[in-house]
Design an enzyme around this catalytic site. Sequence first.
Site, PDB file in Angstrom:
ATOM      1  N   TYR A   1       0.818  -1.215   0.000  1.00 40.68           N
ATOM      2  CA  TYR A   1       0.000   0.000   0.000  1.00 40.68           C
ATOM      3  C   TYR A   1       0.852   1.267   0.000  1.00 40.68           C
ATOM      4  O   TYR A   1       0.327   2.371  -0.123  1.00 40.68           O
ATOM      5  CB  TYR A   1      -0.939   0.015   1.215  1.00 40.68           C
ATOM      6  CG  TYR A   1      -2.164  -0.820   0.984  1.00 40.68           C
ATOM      7  CD1 TYR A   1      -2.069  -2.202   0.938  1.00 40.68           C
ATOM      8  CD2 TYR A   1      -3.409  -0.243   0.779  1.00 40.68           C
ATOM      9  CE1 TYR A   1      -3.173  -2.983   0.717  1.00 40.68           C
ATOM     10  CE2 TYR A   1      -4.519  -1.025   0.550  1.00 40.68           C
ATOM     11  CZ  TYR A   1      -4.398  -2.389   0.524  1.00 40.68           C
ATOM     12  OH  TYR A   1      -5.503  -3.161   0.295  1.00 40.68           O
TER      13      TYR A   1
ATOM     14  N   LYS B   1       2.476 -14.471   5.449  1.00 37.65           N
ATOM     15  CA  LYS B   1       2.804 -15.421   4.395  1.00 37.65           C
ATOM     16  C   LYS B   1       4.332 -15.555   4.386  1.00 37.65           C
ATOM     17  O   LYS B   1       4.999 -15.421   3.356  1.00 37.65           O
ATOM     18  CB  LYS B   1       2.245 -14.862   3.076  1.00 37.65           C
ATOM     19  CG  LYS B   1       2.243 -15.802   1.922  1.00 37.65           C
ATOM     20  CD  LYS B   1       1.155 -16.855   1.977  1.00 37.65           C
ATOM     21  CE  LYS B   1       1.386 -17.840   0.827  1.00 37.65           C
ATOM     22  NZ  LYS B   1       0.805 -19.149   1.025  1.00 37.65           N
TER      23      LYS B   1
ATOM     24  N   ASP C   1      -3.001 -18.259   4.031  1.00 42.27           N
ATOM     25  CA  ASP C   1      -3.965 -19.107   3.316  1.00 42.27           C
ATOM     26  C   ASP C   1      -4.639 -20.089   4.278  1.00 42.27           C
ATOM     27  O   ASP C   1      -5.849 -20.314   4.211  1.00 42.27           O
ATOM     28  CB  ASP C   1      -3.331 -19.832   2.122  1.00 42.27           C
ATOM     29  CG  ASP C   1      -1.983 -20.425   2.442  1.00 42.27           C
ATOM     30  OD1 ASP C   1      -1.284 -19.871   3.299  1.00 42.27           O
ATOM     31  OD2 ASP C   1      -1.616 -21.451   1.850  1.00 42.27           O
TER      32      ASP C   1
ATOM     33  N   ASP D   1      -6.684  -6.547   4.457  1.00 39.20           N
ATOM     34  CA  ASP D   1      -7.743  -6.130   3.545  1.00 39.20           C
ATOM     35  C   ASP D   1      -8.611  -7.339   3.177  1.00 39.20           C
ATOM     36  O   ASP D   1      -9.835  -7.309   3.295  1.00 39.20           O
ATOM     37  CB  ASP D   1      -7.075  -5.541   2.298  1.00 39.20           C
ATOM     38  CG  ASP D   1      -8.068  -4.845   1.394  1.00 39.20           C
ATOM     39  OD1 ASP D   1      -9.065  -4.325   1.917  1.00 39.20           O
ATOM     40  OD2 ASP D   1      -7.856  -4.841   0.175  1.00 39.20           O
TER      41      ASP D   1
END
Length: 399
Positions: free
Chosen positions: A149, A219, A259, A283
């Site tokens: 971002y 992640k 995930d 998000d």
Amino acid sequence: MTKVKINGNGSLLVPDCVTIPFITGDGVGVEITPAMRRVVDEAVRKCYGGKWRIDWLEVLAGQKAYDMSGVYLPEATMAAFREYHIGIKGPLTTPVGGGIRSLNVALRQDLDLYVCQRPVRWFRGIASPVLRPDWVNMVIFRENTEDIYAGIEWEAGSAEAHKFFNFLQQEMGVDKIRFPETSSFGVKPVSKEGSERLIVAACRYALEHGLPSVTLVHKGNIMKFTEGGFKRWGYEVAQKEFAQEISSGRLVINDCIADAFLQNALLRPKDYSVVATLNLNGDYISDMLAAQVGGIGIAPGANINYHTGNAIFEATHGTAPDIAGKNKANPCSIILSAVMMLEYLGWNEAAGCVVNAIETIFDRKMATVDLARFMENGMALGTKEFADELVRIIDGVSV
Ligand code: ATP
């Protein structure tokens, strides 16, 4: 005194009459923001009988600001948020045209509101795509200033992308880019300070609210230094700042790969309480969790800097131009954001009063059309009538 004062440790000194700057917002903002103010005023009046009250101060942003002053985010608006520290806003149009930043992102970055806080809970009566929406009760702490971002990216074919590729290849020895000529590039900055302040805020929140765990979602198996750094720095800072709470079992810190988290949050959401994560993961996660409990019309949010005390509470959805002006919008997102604001001010009785009213109205199977259409025998109310009903419920409560 009408201004909140911030003490050195970030705690707030709240006057009896507190000035709250607010942005009405574009599109449905014109309908939901006045609805929110009426409901909040009624709850504050009911709970504190005029001893404490909010003095609303309208500040301009978005289309209304542009039409009146030729700029989307006037400096006077930023100055008001800095001066009064705590504000609330409706949804804002993102101006079209090159080089204009999203107003939401501009507000977050200019005030360094590094925590995006999104509580997600289910209200009885609200239809859900999952079997046990009552098992969803989490507070997301999404890092708000870093990650992709930051907006550092170059388009495929541009001189900058070419230069960046040459640098990677020649100076950094990178030989893994499959299609260099047609690749766009983005940079993902994730810092130790940025991660630590977010994770410390999440841990403090968990402890202050008696919540059992903080899960670091990342992640890091793929992005070892950015997302993996977030996880590592998170464990380290938690151990440094909260060693006693961790060893006594008052606070549990764990982590989950993003995930797997998305799967687990659907299958066994009870396992999670406070979730601390990076900007992009946050998000995705907040929208998915919001969908489990009724969608974006009912999902509140806040952007907070716990050091300066500055905080802006906001409707998390967009301007919904398809229903704007039709008295159809659900005001719950901004009303529940105002509940967060009341809690932040320490006005917990008024916050509880609004939450009770929302629970009652849904129990009576009344809602705006987005939710009522999925309720058995649901009664659809307009935005204004929904707020009228909430005010009536609050008025009828004995305190
Ligand atoms: P923007 O361009 O400002 O992001 P958008 O319409 O693309 O607007 P949202 O405003 O988030 O994005 O709306 C997505 C969908 O959700 C639309 O169909 C909209 O009508 C619906 N929606 C959004 N907010 C509400 C609300 N408060 N009440 C009811 N429906 C809503």
